[in-house]
Each structure stands twice: as C-alpha cells, then as structure tokens.
Design an enzyme around this catalytic site. Structure first.
Site, PDB file in Angstrom:
ATOM      1  N   PHE A  48       0.386   7.595  -1.271  1.00  0.00           N
ATOM      2  CA  PHE A  48       0.423   7.551   0.194  1.00  0.00           C
ATOM      3  C   PHE A  48      -0.679   6.693   0.801  1.00  0.00           C
ATOM      4  O   PHE A  48      -0.583   6.283   1.948  1.00  0.00           O
ATOM      5  CB  PHE A  48       0.390   8.962   0.795  1.00  0.00           C
ATOM      6  CG  PHE A  48      -0.625   9.889   0.185  1.00  0.00           C
ATOM      7  CD1 PHE A  48      -1.959   9.826   0.539  1.00  0.00           C
ATOM      8  CD2 PHE A  48      -0.227  10.831  -0.752  1.00  0.00           C
ATOM      9  CE1 PHE A  48      -2.883  10.684  -0.019  1.00  0.00           C
ATOM     10  CE2 PHE A  48      -1.145  11.699  -1.320  1.00  0.00           C
ATOM     11  CZ  PHE A  48      -2.479  11.621  -0.950  1.00  0.00           C
TER      12      PHE A  48
ATOM     13  N   GLY B 197       0.003   3.048   2.495  1.00  0.00           N
ATOM     14  CA  GLY B 197       0.412   2.831   3.878  1.00  0.00           C
ATOM     15  C   GLY B 197      -0.313   3.703   4.888  1.00  0.00           C
ATOM     16  O   GLY B 197      -0.067   3.616   6.079  1.00  0.00           O
ATOM     17  N   HIS B 198      -1.228   4.559   4.424  1.00  0.00           N
ATOM     18  CA  HIS B 198      -1.890   5.522   5.332  1.00  0.00           C
ATOM     19  C   HIS B 198      -3.371   5.605   5.027  1.00  0.00           C
ATOM     20  O   HIS B 198      -3.805   6.578   4.422  1.00  0.00           O
ATOM     21  CB  HIS B 198      -1.246   6.892   5.164  1.00  0.00           C
ATOM     22  CG  HIS B 198      -1.519   7.833   6.290  1.00  0.00           C
ATOM     23  ND1 HIS B 198      -2.634   8.648   6.339  1.00  0.00           N
ATOM     24  CD2 HIS B 198      -0.821   8.105   7.414  1.00  0.00           C
ATOM     25  CE1 HIS B 198      -2.586   9.390   7.435  1.00  0.00           C
ATOM     26  NE2 HIS B 198      -1.491   9.075   8.099  1.00  0.00           N
ATOM     27  N   PHE B 199      -4.153   4.816   5.333  1.00  0.00           N
ATOM     28  CA  PHE B 199      -3.999   3.513   5.980  1.00  0.00           C
ATOM     29  C   PHE B 199      -4.630   2.497   5.046  1.00  0.00           C
ATOM     30  O   PHE B 199      -5.671   2.803   4.453  1.00  0.00           O
ATOM     31  CB  PHE B 199      -4.688   3.514   7.343  1.00  0.00           C
ATOM     32  CG  PHE B 199      -4.170   4.590   8.265  1.00  0.00           C
ATOM     33  CD1 PHE B 199      -2.965   4.413   8.933  1.00  0.00           C
ATOM     34  CD2 PHE B 199      -4.859   5.779   8.439  1.00  0.00           C
ATOM     35  CE1 PHE B 199      -2.490   5.397   9.800  1.00  0.00           C
ATOM     36  CE2 PHE B 199      -4.380   6.761   9.293  1.00  0.00           C
ATOM     37  CZ  PHE B 199      -3.196   6.580   9.969  1.00  0.00           C
TER      38      PHE B 199
ATOM     39  N   VAL C 240      -6.606   7.663   4.389  1.00  0.00           N
ATOM     40  CA  VAL C 240      -6.746   9.050   4.832  1.00  0.00           C
ATOM     41  C   VAL C 240      -5.513   9.809   4.339  1.00  0.00           C
ATOM     42  O   VAL C 240      -4.384   9.355   4.536  1.00  0.00           O
ATOM     43  CB  VAL C 240      -6.827   9.129   6.377  1.00  0.00           C
ATOM     44  CG1 VAL C 240      -6.877  10.581   6.838  1.00  0.00           C
ATOM     45  CG2 VAL C 240      -8.025   8.359   6.908  1.00  0.00           C
TER      46      VAL C 240
END
EC number: 4.2.1.59
Length: 144
Positions: A47, A50-52, A57
């Site tokens: 994850f 894309g986050h971030f 995070v």
C-alpha cells in the site's frame, strides 16, 4: 492467558492471506475475551506505493482491518465459534491519532466487551511505541 500464535497458527483461525493478512503474531490470547497482536510495518508494504509515494503512511482503514483480524482471532478462539468465520459487522467511534509509517511496530489490542448469540463488540486500540495510533469500537458477526 498468555498464548503465543505465530503466523501459521493465525492462518488456521482466520481465512486472510497475503496481501491482506495484517497480523504477524499474537502474543496474548484470552479465549473469547481479548487478544494482543503485532504487525511489523515495513517499507515493502504494497500500500505504500500509492499511499503516499513521497510520504508513506499506513492507511487508517488498514489499521482498523488489522485490529479486526486480531478481534477475529479472539472471538473465534471461543469454543462454540472454532472453525467459523468472523465478519466485520460495523465500526463506531473510530479515531486516528498518529501516523503509522515504515519501521513502526503496530501493537493491536482488543477487548471483547459483549458477545450475544453470533454477534460481538470489541474495544480496539492500535499503538506505536506506547502512543495511540487508532482506536475504535468494532462489531463482529459470526458466519458459517
């Protein structure tokens, strides 16, 4: 009360698998009452792409999911629910208080406060270094 479950034992209780199994170990388990588990958050988590990208995070919804998985282990350890599936039935009073980032060790604690029939409620708290990252009241429903 102290009962250690490694990843293989956790996989015997809940159906989650990579990349959605978000608990690495359970260090405390009081059957049908409470559990404490841990998630080692690494820079390699899917994850974070894309986050971030510039400031990784852990998404709050995945912290809640990790807590729900620990809750599922706690409720499914109750003799009458062994071999069944615990579904996420709802969430109340969710609060996010601290960012969870690569390198953090997420402590996931849940106390089941009510079990009636095939439903349960638990108070869940996720901490990093003793500081609350997230907390919520989680509702569970037991399926077949």
């Amino acid at each position: 009360m102290e009962k250690f479950l490694d990843i293989n034992e956790i996989k015997k209780i809940i159906p989650h698998r990579y990349p959605f199994l978000l608990v690495d170990k359970i260090t405390e388990l009081e059957e049908g009452k409470s559990a404490v588990g841990y998630k080692n958050v690494t820079a390699n988590e899917y994850f974070f792409n894309g986050h971030f990208p510039e400031e990784p995070v852990m998404p709050g919804v995945l912290i809640i999911e990790a807590l729900a998985q620990v809750g599922a282990v706690a409720i499914l350890s109750k003799e009458e629910f062994k071999g069944k599936i615990a579904y996420f039935g709802g969430i109340n009073k969710a609060k996010f208080r601290k960012k969870v980032v690569p390198g953090d060790v997420l402590k996931l604690s849940i106390d089941l406060t009510k079990i009636k029939g095939v439903a349960g409620v638990g108070k869940a708290v996720a901490t990093v270094d003793g500081k609350v990252a997230a907390e919520a009241e989680l509702l569970f429903v037991i399926g077949k």
